[in-house]
Design a protein around this motif. Structure first.
Motif, PDB file in Angstrom:
ATOM      1  N   GLY A 297     -16.297   0.563  10.165  1.00 27.57           N
ATOM      2  CA  GLY A 297     -16.704   1.895  10.607  1.00 27.57           C
ATOM      3  C   GLY A 297     -16.529   2.052  12.100  1.00 27.57           C
ATOM      4  O   GLY A 297     -17.185   2.882  12.718  1.00 27.57           O
ATOM      5  N   LEU A 298     -15.684   1.243  12.675  1.00 23.63           N
ATOM      6  CA  LEU A 298     -15.494   1.296  14.129  1.00 23.63           C
ATOM      7  C   LEU A 298     -14.020   1.461  14.429  1.00 23.63           C
ATOM      8  O   LEU A 298     -13.173   1.247  13.571  1.00 23.63           O
ATOM      9  N   VAL A 299     -13.742   1.804  15.663  1.00 21.27           N
ATOM     10  CA  VAL A 299     -12.381   2.213  15.965  1.00 21.27           C
ATOM     11  C   VAL A 299     -11.431   1.033  16.198  1.00 21.27           C
ATOM     12  O   VAL A 299     -10.261   1.093  15.821  1.00 21.27           O
ATOM     13  N   ALA A 300     -11.931  -0.039  16.789  1.00 16.23           N
ATOM     14  CA  ALA A 300     -11.014  -1.118  17.173  1.00 16.23           C
ATOM     15  C   ALA A 300     -10.185  -1.658  16.002  1.00 16.23           C
ATOM     16  O   ALA A 300      -8.971  -1.864  16.147  1.00 16.23           O
ATOM     17  N   PRO A 301     -10.778  -1.880  14.832  1.00 18.69           N
ATOM     18  CA  PRO A 301      -9.960  -2.394  13.725  1.00 18.69           C
ATOM     19  C   PRO A 301      -8.827  -1.451  13.339  1.00 18.69           C
ATOM     20  O   PRO A 301      -7.792  -1.907  12.841  1.00 18.69           O
ATOM     21  N   LEU A 302      -9.002  -0.158  13.592  1.00 18.47           N
ATOM     22  CA  LEU A 302      -7.935   0.782  13.248  1.00 18.47           C
ATOM     23  C   LEU A 302      -6.643   0.410  13.946  1.00 18.47           C
ATOM     24  O   LEU A 302      -5.561   0.494  13.381  1.00 18.47           O
ATOM     25  N   TRP A 303      -6.798   0.046  15.231  1.00 19.20           N
ATOM     26  CA  TRP A 303      -5.569  -0.246  15.980  1.00 19.20           C
ATOM     27  C   TRP A 303      -4.858  -1.450  15.372  1.00 19.20           C
ATOM     28  O   TRP A 303      -3.649  -1.459  15.213  1.00 19.20           O
ATOM     29  N   ASP A 304      -5.652  -2.481  15.021  1.00 20.67           N
ATOM     30  CA  ASP A 304      -5.048  -3.667  14.412  1.00 20.67           C
ATOM     31  C   ASP A 304      -4.344  -3.293  13.104  1.00 20.67           C
ATOM     32  O   ASP A 304      -3.214  -3.708  12.838  1.00 20.67           O
ATOM     33  N   MET A 305      -5.043  -2.494  12.289  1.00 24.04           N
ATOM     34  CA  MET A 305      -4.469  -2.104  11.003  1.00 24.04           C
ATOM     35  C   MET A 305      -3.182  -1.312  11.190  1.00 24.04           C
ATOM     36  O   MET A 305      -2.196  -1.530  10.483  1.00 24.04           O
ATOM     37  N   CYS A 306      -3.213  -0.377  12.153  1.00 26.77           N
ATOM     38  CA  CYS A 306      -2.046   0.485  12.346  1.00 26.77           C
ATOM     39  C   CYS A 306      -0.836  -0.311  12.801  1.00 26.77           C
ATOM     40  O   CYS A 306       0.297   0.013  12.441  1.00 26.77           O
ATOM     41  N   ARG A 307      -1.074  -1.352  13.576  1.00 25.93           N
ATOM     42  CA  ARG A 307       0.055  -2.194  13.992  1.00 25.93           C
ATOM     43  C   ARG A 307       0.687  -2.886  12.780  1.00 25.93           C
ATOM     44  O   ARG A 307       1.905  -2.878  12.610  1.00 25.93           O
ATOM     45  N   SER A 308      -0.164  -3.457  11.938  1.00 25.44           N
ATOM     46  CA  SER A 308       0.376  -4.144  10.736  1.00 25.44           C
ATOM     47  C   SER A 308       1.086  -3.153   9.833  1.00 25.44           C
ATOM     48  O   SER A 308       2.139  -3.447   9.271  1.00 25.44           O
ATOM     49  N   LEU A 309       0.486  -1.991   9.705  1.00 27.63           N
ATOM     50  CA  LEU A 309       1.066  -0.967   8.854  1.00 27.63           C
ATOM     51  C   LEU A 309       2.454  -0.577   9.339  1.00 27.63           C
ATOM     52  O   LEU A 309       3.423  -0.529   8.568  1.00 27.63           O
ATOM     53  N   ALA A 310       2.574  -0.325  10.646  1.00 32.15           N
ATOM     54  CA  ALA A 310       3.855   0.113  11.200  1.00 32.15           C
ATOM     55  C   ALA A 310       4.887  -1.001  11.091  1.00 32.15           C
ATOM     56  O   ALA A 310       6.054  -0.755  10.782  1.00 32.15           O
ATOM     57  N   ASP A 311       4.444  -2.245  11.308  1.00 32.64           N
ATOM     58  CA  ASP A 311       5.369  -3.375  11.139  1.00 32.64           C
ATOM     59  C   ASP A 311       5.928  -3.382   9.720  1.00 32.64           C
ATOM     60  O   ASP A 311       7.123  -3.593   9.507  1.00 32.64           O
ATOM     61  N   GLY A 312       5.046  -3.125   8.748  1.00 38.12           N
ATOM     62  CA  GLY A 312       5.483  -3.100   7.353  1.00 38.12           C
ATOM     63  C   GLY A 312       6.445  -1.956   7.086  1.00 38.12           C
ATOM     64  O   GLY A 312       7.434  -2.109   6.376  1.00 38.12           O
ATOM     65  N   LEU A 313       6.193  -0.810   7.693  1.00 39.90           N
ATOM     66  CA  LEU A 313       7.041   0.365   7.464  1.00 39.90           C
ATOM     67  C   LEU A 313       8.454   0.172   7.998  1.00 39.90           C
ATOM     68  O   LEU A 313       9.384   0.802   7.526  1.00 39.90           O
ATOM     69  N   VAL A 314       8.603  -0.667   9.014  1.00 39.65           N
ATOM     70  CA  VAL A 314       9.955  -0.911   9.525  1.00 39.65           C
ATOM     71  C   VAL A 314      10.470  -2.276   9.041  1.00 39.65           C
ATOM     72  O   VAL A 314      11.399  -2.843   9.610  1.00 39.65           O
ATOM     73  N   GLU A 315       9.793  -2.771   8.021  1.00 35.53           N
ATOM     74  CA  GLU A 315      10.210  -4.023   7.373  1.00 35.53           C
ATOM     75  C   GLU A 315      10.257  -5.221   8.290  1.00 35.53           C
ATOM     76  O   GLU A 315      11.149  -6.046   8.240  1.00 35.53           O
ATOM     77  N   LYS A 316       9.263  -5.273   9.181  1.00 36.84           N
ATOM     78  CA  LYS A 316       9.065  -6.511   9.947  1.00 36.84           C
ATOM     79  C   LYS A 316       7.605  -6.902   9.766  1.00 36.84           C
ATOM     80  O   LYS A 316       6.833  -6.895  10.726  1.00 36.84           O
ATOM     81  N   PRO A 317       7.217  -7.209   8.529  1.00 35.62           N
ATOM     82  CA  PRO A 317       5.800  -7.361   8.230  1.00 35.62           C
ATOM     83  C   PRO A 317       5.116  -8.423   9.087  1.00 35.62           C
ATOM     84  O   PRO A 317       5.673  -9.493   9.309  1.00 35.62           O
TER      85      PRO A 317
END
Lengths: 825, 113
Positions: A297-317
């Motif tokens: 329920g806090l903001v900091a984990p969002l940034w971590d998640m979004c990085r992993s997500l974007a890495d996955g979207l460009v196929e560099k998981p």
């Protein structure tokens, strides 16, 4: 909101549809754009009719420290520039995974290749009777803030249910907005999930000292009201009146859409390490997800998640591995930091420091030589350091003894240098909590050319929100660039990282009303400033709030406090005003009498054509002023950062060359402008012809009368660096000369830095700027003039008269006297 | 109350917060009595070690006062000049008793002499 056609026909790229225009959804898109700006066509659906804003900054908006525009993360231009289609104000109502479409409430339908769910969380509403009454709201979005602001405008009582982070921030904001606030908390201590008992108690005391009522161990039975909320009844029968009830008891992942679509949902939407849900075409990120059994329920984990997500979207998981979290309470003046687990338990050692007189409490929890939790109250400067050690699971056995004293101590003297402290942080240490920016990101943004604080703020957003990490960013600049660091604007003094212009802007933007408020909101590093910043802040507030601001005598230099000039022997000199340099027998006689009566050793004609009476003792000042007042004379303000004199020549009335009545005009201008406080002393002169006997061309504002009208000159200075004036313009009438003068003074008052005279100010901003504001912009000139005259309506009272009547007489008398016998007894 | 050891100079409230008052000692220098924002009271000889400016007329901030003549900063607790400047002003011990300010008689005489 009007819908544009969302799909340009020619675009054949994969279509990424994002449900959720909040912090997670937009950050995910930002991360994606940073990796590959062209790969996907992006459409974002948002339930709120707004662009993407920083939800964690709603509390400062409520508290009046920021406005909505300040917390916008991406404005409309960002969507346009990046080719993102935004459908705001129309929530998605259904997902059809088989057809790969989403449908909005208004019936708009869109197909996707990949879908990202970033629906965040919903506030939890406790199921008590009355929960649906008008006036009962959550604290979740900008609409809630607007509702609270409207309620606060109407005044009255507010009840906040929930003494967690969000509840306390809501209570603080409402309290600042003038409501009488009661916080109802079910648990025995506040913020029990983040703070231990001791810190919770300190927090409760601090909030109560600010006028809030805090009820802990209080269970809500019902919300009462006839058609609209009127109060809250507790289970023990207590009835608390309220015209507004804010429920801030917690949030739950918003999973309804995902569940209806048949995705795997536990406490949140279940995702793998790449934020992919049970459907490979559907991703999810943010507070709505459950990863490895955890929801956040806090903001900091969002940034971590979004990085992993974007890495996955460009196929560099890369893979998300969960986040450690830390929290800070955004209640100005109350510093609270909490990270990790502080519940203790087997094998945990508590290290505690209490400093009651400073109101500081620190507790660090260590297990197996690693920090597992930290609670800081009152002094949170080391929060980032503890959190960094915690995240890295660093062995702290060799720091153990000094750990609690903070980084400066524990790292050994060298780290007393703040640059060394920043150097010691790891690359993934968080620098800016508001924007989720790590040290590594700041350093790389500096390396890519952001060589000033403003550039860093503009590029990676670090320090661009609440500003509390400004000094960290500055240290990183110094560290990264070494000597190349571009000096930012000079700070007011060592108490602050803000420059004069920033402080002035913030005072107006945040509608600040007192010196302590400025120091608090702008994170002054000293308890009550210094002799440089306090007079400056006093002036800035006075200028910003004419008639409203209560002048702070203790922040004025002695001359302005005593309305006389301190001389090197500790006596004072006194200069009565002589309008336009004119005098008469009665005034001269009064001055002569004062000189005799108080044994003034010297009287001198000043450079500004006034008489200066020297050697007056402090205790005699009120009597001197009384005698001068009795002869009709008022203070000459020869001691102040204020209008001093208007020097004149005799002009057309007597002089055979004089073209116009320079003496008369001088008197009129002095009558208009006396008593006004300025960034520095301000002198005016009026010469009756180009022979310029009044030396108008070395004055802050000079008028030279010529046959065809009046030449107006600005920015002259006869001081250390002699500077002749620049010609501002020529006008035809006395009235125009007066109007230009008033507008110029006000522009100077509003824009120059404290202790900056007109000459350096004009050289800094350029004459063209002054001409544009005063000469070319007639409505602007008129507005400046009106503001000056409005301000003058409050400031034209004679300080001598008040003192002569006995105001603050104690300033002039000793507190006690001792004769030798008594003292030596 | 005034005793052999302490001189009673008045109520704490008579000294403005972040301000000062003076005590005249006949035949000697004035004593400046300061009250900080935190409510602490200090007494010093009213004379800057630099050019004898009246410290009582300066701006009080934190635990220091800025001399009105040349802006030297003097520590209220030690009388020492702060920062780059060197010099010291005699200090006088103060105690507060039931809201009354008492200053040390012997130190007052020594400082004022």
């Amino acid at each position: 909101m009007e819908h544009r056609p969302l799909k340009p026909d020619a675009d054949t790229r994969e279509h990424l549809v994002v449900i959720g225009n909040g912090m997670a959804g937009c950050r995910a898109v930002e991360e994606l754009l940073a990796r590959d700006p062209t790969r996907y066509r992006v459409t974002i659906f948002g339930a709120e009719p707004r662009v993407n804003y920083n939800r964690i900054m709603l509390s400062p908006v409520l508290a009046g420290e920021k406005c909505f525009d300040d917390i916008v993360i991406n404005d409309a231009a960002w969507y346009t520039d990046n080719g993102i289609a935004l459908a705001a104000g129309d929530p998605v109502a259904a997902i059809d995974r088989a057809a790969k479409t989403v449908t909005t409430r208004s019936g708009l339908s869109e197909t996707y290749d990949r879908l990202l769910i970033a629906t965040g969380s919903d506030p939890f509403i406790i199921p008590v009777p009355g929960k649906d009454l008008p006036g009962v709201i959550a604290f979740r979005d900008m609409d809630d803030v607007d509702t609270m602001l409207a309620a606060a405008d109407a005044g009255g009582d507010a009840v906040v249910i929930g003494g967690g982070l969000l509840g306390l921030e809501a209570a603080h904001g409402l309290s600042l907005r003038g409501m009488k606030v009661t916080v109802i908390h079910l648990m025995p201590t506040l913020m029990e999930r983040q703070l231990d008992e001791a810190a919770g108690w300190l927090l409760k005391n601090a909030l109560e000292a600010r006028g809030q009522t805090i009820l802990t161990g209080a269970d809500t039975a019902e919300i009462v009201g006839d058609g609209r909320v009127e109060g809250v009844r507790l289970k023990d029968g207590t009835l608390i009146p309220a015209s507004l009830v804010v429920m801030a008891v917690g949030i739950r992942p918003s999973v309804a859409l995902a569940r209806d679509a048949g995705l795997a949902v536990g406490r949140g939407i279940q995702v793998d390490d790449h934020m992919v849900t049970s459907d490979p075409a559907v991703l999810a990120v943010g507070e709505c997800v459950e990863h490895d059994g955890q929801v956040y329920g806090l903001v900091a984990p969002l940034w971590d998640m979004c990085r992993s997500l974007a890495d996955g979207l460009v196929e560099k998981p890369s893979g998300y591995r969960g986040s450690a979290t830390s929290t800070k309470l955004k209640v100005s003046g109350i510093d609270v930091f909490s990270a990790g687990d502080f519940s203790g338990g087997d094998g945990c050692e508590d290290i505690v420091l209490r400093d009651a007189s400073r109101g500081v409490y620190k507790r660090v929890i260590v297990r197996d030589d690693r920090i597992v939790g930290a609670v800081l109250y009152g002094d949170t400067a080391d929060g980032n350091w503890y959190f960094d050690l915690l995240k890295r699971q660093e062995d702290v056995s060799n720091l153990r003894d000094l750990l609690i004293f903070g980084q400066a101590f524990a790292s050994g003297g060298g780290a007393a240098d703040p640059k060394a402290a920043v150097a010691a942080l790891s690359d993934d240490a968080e620098i800016c909590g508001c924007n989720g920016v790590t040290k590594g990101q700041v350093v790389s943004c500096i390396a890519k050319g952001a060589h000033s604080l403003d550039a860093v703020r503009g590029t990676c957003k670090a320090s661009a929100s609440c500003g509390s990490c400004t000094s960290l960013v500055e240290n990183l600049l110094a560290l990264t660039l070494g000597d190349e660091v571009k000096a930012g604007p000079k700070t007011i003094c060592k108490c602050t990282s803000f420059g004069h212009d920033d402080v002035r802007r913030e005072i107006v933007a945040q509608a600040m009303r007192s010196i302590p408020e400025v120091m608090q909101k702008l994170h002054w590093t000293t308890p009550d400033g210094c002799s440089s910043c306090r007079p400056a802040l006093n002036y800035y507030l006075l200028c910003a709030l004419p008639g409203d601001y209560v002048d702070d005598q203790q922040s004025r230099f002695v001359n302005e406090r005593l309305h006389a000039n301190i001389q090197k022997d500790g006596t004072y000199s006194v200069v009565p005003r002589m309008w336009g340099g004119l005098t008469n027998p009665r005034e001269l006689r009064a001055i002569a009498d004062v000189v005799e009566k108080f044994n003034a050793p010297m009287v001198k004609v000043t450079g500004g054509q006034r008489l200066d009476i020297f050697g007056i003792k402090k205790e005699d000042l009120p009597a001197v002023w009384a005698d001068l007042n009795a002869a009709g004379m008022v203070s000459g303000h020869a001691y102040g950062k204020a209008l001093r004199t208007v020097k004149t020549c005799v002009g057309s009335e007597w002089c055979r060359f004089g073209t116009r009545d320079s003496t008369g005009l001088g008197v009129k201008i002095e009558r208009m402008s006396w008593g006004s406080w300025m960034p520095h002393k301000f002198k005016i002169a009026v010469s009756g012809c180009p022979r310029n006997c009044a030396e108008a061309t070395i004055k802050d504002f000079g008028i030279v009368c010529v046959d065809s009208g009046y030449e107006l000159h600005v920015g002259g200075n006869g001081g250390i660096h002699v500077r002749a004036t620049d010609l501002l313009c020529k006008v035809a009438t006395e009235q125009e000369a007066m109007d230009h003068c008033a507008a110029f003074i006000q522009l100077y008052r509003e824009e120059a830095r404290y202790l900056e005279r007109t000459a350096p100010w004009i050289e800094r901003v350029g004459l063209a700027h002054i001409v544009a504001r005063i000469v070319d912009d007639e409505p602007g000139r008129e507005a400046l003039r009106a503001r000056f005259l409005y301000s003058q309506s409050f400031s034209q009272d004679d300080p001598w008269a008040q003192r002569a009547e006995g105001a603050e007489a104690e300033h002039h008398a000793p507190m006690a006297r001792f004769t030798p016998q008594e003292a030596f007894a | 109350m005034t005793t052999a050891e302490w001189l009673d100079i008045g109520w704490v409230d008579q000294i403005p917060v972040r301000g000062s008052r003076t005590v005249q000692v006949e035949g000697g220098g004035d004593i400046a009595v300061f009250r900080t924002a935190e409510g602490k009271v200090f007494a010093l000889l009213d004379r800057c070690p630099h050019k004898h400016g009246r410290l009582s007329q300066g701006i009080v901030h934190g635990g220091a006062v800025a001399c009105p003549l040349h802006n030297w900063r003097i520590s209220l607790s030690t009388g020492e000049a702060l920062g780059e400047d060197k010099g010291c002003t005699p200090t006088v011990p103060v105690k507060i008793d039931a809201g009354r300010v008492l200053i040390c008689r012997a130190s007052t005489l020594k400082a004022a002499a």
